[in-house]
Design an enzyme around this catalytic site. Structure first.
Site, PDB file in Angstrom:
ATOM      1  CB  ILE A  97      -0.883   0.041   1.243  1.00  0.00           C
ATOM      2  CG1 ILE A  97      -1.728  -1.220   1.297  1.00  0.00           C
ATOM      3  CG2 ILE A  97      -1.807   1.248   1.223  1.00  0.00           C
ATOM      4  CD1 ILE A  97      -2.150  -1.535   2.670  1.00  0.00           C
ATOM      5  CG  MET A 107      -1.323   5.132   2.085  1.00  0.00           C
ATOM      6  SD  MET A 107      -2.154   5.247   3.711  1.00  0.00           S
ATOM      7  CE  MET A 107      -2.089   3.567   4.210  1.00  0.00           C
ATOM      8  N   PRO A 124       7.711  11.590   0.152  1.00  0.00           N
ATOM      9  CG  PRO A 124       9.535  11.647  -1.305  1.00  0.00           C
ATOM     10  CD  PRO A 124       8.080  11.269  -1.235  1.00  0.00           C
ATOM     11  CB  ALA A 174     -10.303  14.677   1.492  1.00  0.00           C
ATOM     12  CD  GLU A 212      -3.047   0.640   7.662  1.00  0.00           C
ATOM     13  OE1 GLU A 212      -4.064   0.881   6.971  1.00  0.00           O
ATOM     14  OE2 GLU A 212      -1.970   1.229   7.500  1.00  0.00           O
ATOM     15  NE  ARG A 217      25.708 -13.684  32.165  1.00  0.00           N
ATOM     16  CZ  ARG A 217      26.882 -13.763  31.578  1.00  0.00           C
ATOM     17  NH1 ARG A 217      27.196 -14.832  30.857  1.00  0.00           N
ATOM     18  NH2 ARG A 217      27.761 -12.794  31.691  1.00  0.00           N
ATOM     19  CD  GLN A 242      19.986  -2.258  31.599  1.00  0.00           C
ATOM     20  OE1 GLN A 242      20.018  -1.821  30.455  1.00  0.00           O
ATOM     21  NE2 GLN A 242      20.939  -2.030  32.475  1.00  0.00           N
ATOM     22  N   GLY A 274      21.918  -8.122  29.804  1.00  0.00           N
ATOM     23  CA  GLY A 274      23.269  -7.558  29.850  1.00  0.00           C
ATOM     24  C   GLY A 274      23.792  -7.341  28.436  1.00  0.00           C
TER      25      GLY A 274
HETATM   26  C1  FAD Z   1       9.543   0.962   8.273  1.00  0.00           C
HETATM   27  C2  FAD Z   1       8.395   1.791   7.756  1.00  0.00           C
HETATM   28  C3  FAD Z   1       7.386   1.182   7.031  1.00  0.00           C
HETATM   29  C4  FAD Z   1       6.353   1.947   6.494  1.00  0.00           C
HETATM   30  N1  FAD Z   1       5.416   1.357   5.669  1.00  0.00           N
HETATM   31  C5  FAD Z   1       4.559   2.135   4.982  1.00  0.00           C
HETATM   32  C6  FAD Z   1       3.725   1.584   3.962  1.00  0.00           C
HETATM   33  O1  FAD Z   1       3.718   0.375   3.712  1.00  0.00           O
HETATM   34  N2  FAD Z   1       2.937   2.433   3.242  1.00  0.00           N
HETATM   35  C7  FAD Z   1       2.907   3.768   3.483  1.00  0.00           C
HETATM   36  O2  FAD Z   1       2.182   4.474   2.790  1.00  0.00           O
HETATM   37  N3  FAD Z   1       3.680   4.336   4.450  1.00  0.00           N
HETATM   38  C8  FAD Z   1       4.504   3.544   5.198  1.00  0.00           C
HETATM   39  N4  FAD Z   1       5.307   4.097   6.162  1.00  0.00           N
HETATM   40  C9  FAD Z   1       5.246   5.529   6.409  1.00  0.00           C
HETATM   41  C10 FAD Z   1       4.599   5.881   7.757  1.00  0.00           C
HETATM   42  O3  FAD Z   1       3.236   5.604   7.734  1.00  0.00           O
HETATM   43  C11 FAD Z   1       4.943   7.355   8.019  1.00  0.00           C
HETATM   44  O4  FAD Z   1       6.329   7.437   8.284  1.00  0.00           O
HETATM   45  C12 FAD Z   1       4.124   7.925   9.169  1.00  0.00           C
HETATM   46  O5  FAD Z   1       2.770   8.024   8.824  1.00  0.00           O
HETATM   47  C13 FAD Z   1       4.638   9.302   9.582  1.00  0.00           C
HETATM   48  O6  FAD Z   1       4.775  10.150   8.481  1.00  0.00           O
HETATM   49  P1  FAD Z   1       6.135  10.954   8.262  1.00  0.00           P
HETATM   50  O7  FAD Z   1       7.244   9.968   8.306  1.00  0.00           O
HETATM   51  O8  FAD Z   1       6.002  11.790   7.047  1.00  0.00           O
HETATM   52  O9  FAD Z   1       6.267  11.863   9.543  1.00  0.00           O
HETATM   53  P2  FAD Z   1       5.594  13.301   9.737  1.00  0.00           P
HETATM   54  O10 FAD Z   1       4.170  13.245   9.342  1.00  0.00           O
HETATM   55  O11 FAD Z   1       6.459  14.318   9.106  1.00  0.00           O
HETATM   56  O12 FAD Z   1       5.667  13.443  11.319  1.00  0.00           O
HETATM   57  C14 FAD Z   1       6.849  13.864  12.022  1.00  0.00           C
HETATM   58  C15 FAD Z   1       6.465  13.993  13.503  1.00  0.00           C
HETATM   59  O13 FAD Z   1       5.451  14.977  13.646  1.00  0.00           O
HETATM   60  C16 FAD Z   1       4.351  14.431  14.331  1.00  0.00           C
HETATM   61  N5  FAD Z   1       3.091  14.994  13.846  1.00  0.00           N
HETATM   62  C17 FAD Z   1       2.653  15.101  12.572  1.00  0.00           C
HETATM   63  N6  FAD Z   1       1.442  15.630  12.534  1.00  0.00           N
HETATM   64  C18 FAD Z   1       1.086  15.858  13.832  1.00  0.00           C
HETATM   65  C19 FAD Z   1      -0.085  16.388  14.465  1.00  0.00           C
HETATM   66  N7  FAD Z   1      -1.160  16.772  13.769  1.00  0.00           N
HETATM   67  N8  FAD Z   1      -0.110  16.487  15.824  1.00  0.00           N
HETATM   68  C20 FAD Z   1       0.976  16.077  16.543  1.00  0.00           C
HETATM   69  N9  FAD Z   1       2.081  15.580  16.012  1.00  0.00           N
HETATM   70  C21 FAD Z   1       2.138  15.462  14.664  1.00  0.00           C
HETATM   71  C22 FAD Z   1       4.408  12.942  14.051  1.00  0.00           C
HETATM   72  O14 FAD Z   1       3.673  12.195  15.005  1.00  0.00           O
HETATM   73  C23 FAD Z   1       5.897  12.701  14.089  1.00  0.00           C
HETATM   74  O15 FAD Z   1       6.292  12.530  15.420  1.00  0.00           O
HETATM   75  C24 FAD Z   1       6.306   3.332   6.750  1.00  0.00           C
HETATM   76  C25 FAD Z   1       7.306   3.932   7.537  1.00  0.00           C
HETATM   77  C26 FAD Z   1       8.340   3.191   8.025  1.00  0.00           C
HETATM   78  C27 FAD Z   1       9.423   3.884   8.798  1.00  0.00           C
END
Ligand code: FAD
Length: 381
Positions: A125, A127, A130, A180, A246, A272, A340, A343
């Site tokens: 999926i 979504m 960058p 949206a 999900e 241990r 922890q 060790g």
């Molecule tokens: C290993 C891995 C697997 C993943 N797999 C998928 C996948 O299969 N498909 C997919 O589409 N995506 C995937 N993701 C992406 C994941 O869903 C996003 O990284 C996540 O939704 C956060 O988005 P971002 O990284 O852009 O962080 P950002 O949205 O930039 O957030 C940065 C920080 O700001 C905080 N923040 C943002 N908005 C708010 C708010 N309104 N209030 C308070 N705090 C906020 C966040 O909580 C976070 O702490 C994956 C990510 C990783 C690392």
């Protein structure tokens, strides 16, 4: 410790669990080190799991699934999760299948679901981009309708199963002026698709066997009947309706990881010794493990309740968000304690708790960050 058995388990599921555990032990555990080194699990294990009926277990048999229910899915998450097998992206694969089942046209279900169930196609999926993760409305990947086709341009990042995926459910803007309501999902079969490119498998701090990747779309042309559900602008509603499923999967996996870590740590501290006695005999160890066991039991009990709600079709956004944020926060805390108590060995990747510890960090981030979960809960007040 007295054995706790989930209320949703029964005799048939216990037999099913035995066969799943056998598959996981013989076909997955011995391969995990190689999978972690190469950063993907390969296609063969997907086909083997499909041949044994372990994929799409809660998809009806008429679409090639096993015709079971969410409990059958949970059994595989648990058997993998307790053993720290985080490379095989069953969760995302099943979520992709559910988008098709819940929102696809009859023709789309018939075309793709049997091939997801057999493991011929691995599902993903896409979504996140960058510049857009939590704020999904900010995505830029564009699908422009031209005659009987969509032309797709853009890129995605952090996509679980991205390297192996043969089927990508892609979130796109079909009309950037509508917010949206201008968002849609396209079903992309990726094999030999001109203009589609998988970037690098991303170098993560954990989950090394998982092929999380970047995806690029450069003038990719797909037939218009790849629009999920056949109607433009339905993407956000489709995404929202499947989010509780999900998020519950992430919580189920978190509890399984904690249970695996607790079992392994109990064994370790008994074997241990230091200062002439087993580590298990120090009062600090006993109290720490008592705290961990309590957290694990509370988490298990709440997640079991959510599993039952999912089976009864009444799991809501708030319950799933609570389960997701709390269990993944506790997962980190529990894993930290277990490392922890091991060790120095707890810091070595050859030890299960070390791998579980590194794998756990992302669970507070993906599937919607824990901050977003709290936003959703707070909005219900
Ligand atoms: C290993 C891995 C697997 C993943 N797999 C998928 C996948 O299969 N498909 C997919 O589409 N995506 C995937 N993701 C992406 C994941 O869903 C996003 O990284 C996540 O939704 C956060 O988005 P971002 O990284 O852009 O962080 P950002 O949205 O930039 O957030 C940065 C920080 O700001 C905080 N923040 C943002 N908005 C708010 C708010 N309104 N209030 C308070 N705090 C906020 C966040 O909580 C976070 O702490 C994956 C990510 C990783 C690392």
């Amino acid at each position: 410790m007295s054995e706790y058995v989930s209320a949703w388990m029964d005799e048939d599921l216990a037999i099913y669990r035995e066969s799943v555990a056998r598959f996981v032990e013989t076909e997955m555990v011995p391969q995990d080190a190689r999978w972690r080194a190469q950063h993907h699990v390969g296609h063969e294990i997907w086909r083997k799991a499909g041949a044994l009926g372990l994929l799409c277990t809660d998809i009806p048999a008429q679409f090639g699934g096993a015709g079971g229910d969410f409990r059958h899915e949970v059994v595989l998450y648990e058997e993998m999760g307790r053993r720290g097998l985080s490379g095989f992206g069953q969760g995302v694969h099943s979520i992709a299948a559910h988008y098709l089942l819940n929102h696809g046209t009859e023709e789309q279900k018939r075309r793709y679901l049997p091939r997801l169930a057999s493991g011929e196609l691995v599902g993903a999926i896409a979504m996140s981009e960058p510049a857009a993760g939590s704020d999904l409305q900010a995505i830029r990947t564009r699908a422009e309708r031209r005659g009987n086709e969509y032309v797709v341009n853009g890129s995605k990042i952090f996509i679980t199963n991205g390297y192996l995926a043969g089927l990508v459910l892609l979130v796109v803007k079909t009309d950037p002026t509508l917010g949206a309501k201008g968002t849609s999902l396209l079903i992309l079969e990726t094999r030999e698709l001109p203009g589609y490119r998988v970037g690098r498998i991303l170098d993560k701090i954990g989950q090394h066997a998982q092929d999380t990747s970047e995806l690029f779309f450069d003038q990719v042309r797909v037939p218009a009947d790849c629009l999920l559900g056949g109607e433009e602008g339905r993407g956000f509603a489709q995404l929202m309706s499947d989010l509780p499923y999900e998020r519950l999967i992430v919580a189920v996996q978190a509890v399984a990881a904690m249970e695996g870590a607790l079992g392994e740590t109990l064994r370790y501290v008994q074997g241990r010794t230091a200062f002439g006695k087993a580590i298990a005999e120090f009062q600090n160890t006993r109290f720490r493990l008592a705290e961990v066991a309590t957290i694990v039991r509370v988490a298990r009990t709440f997640v079991d309740r959510c599993i039952q709600d999912e089976l009864d079709a009444r799991l809501d956004d708030v319950g799933a968000s609570m389960a997701k944020w709390w269990t993944t926060d506790m997962q980190q805390r529990v894993l930290d304690e277990c490392v922890q108590l091991h060790g120095g060995y707890g810091y070595m990747n050859e030890y299960l708790v070390a791998r579980l510890y590194a794998d756990a960090r992302v669970t507070r981030i993906y599937g919607g960050t824990n901050e977003i979960m709290k936003e959703l809960i707070a909005r219900s007040f």
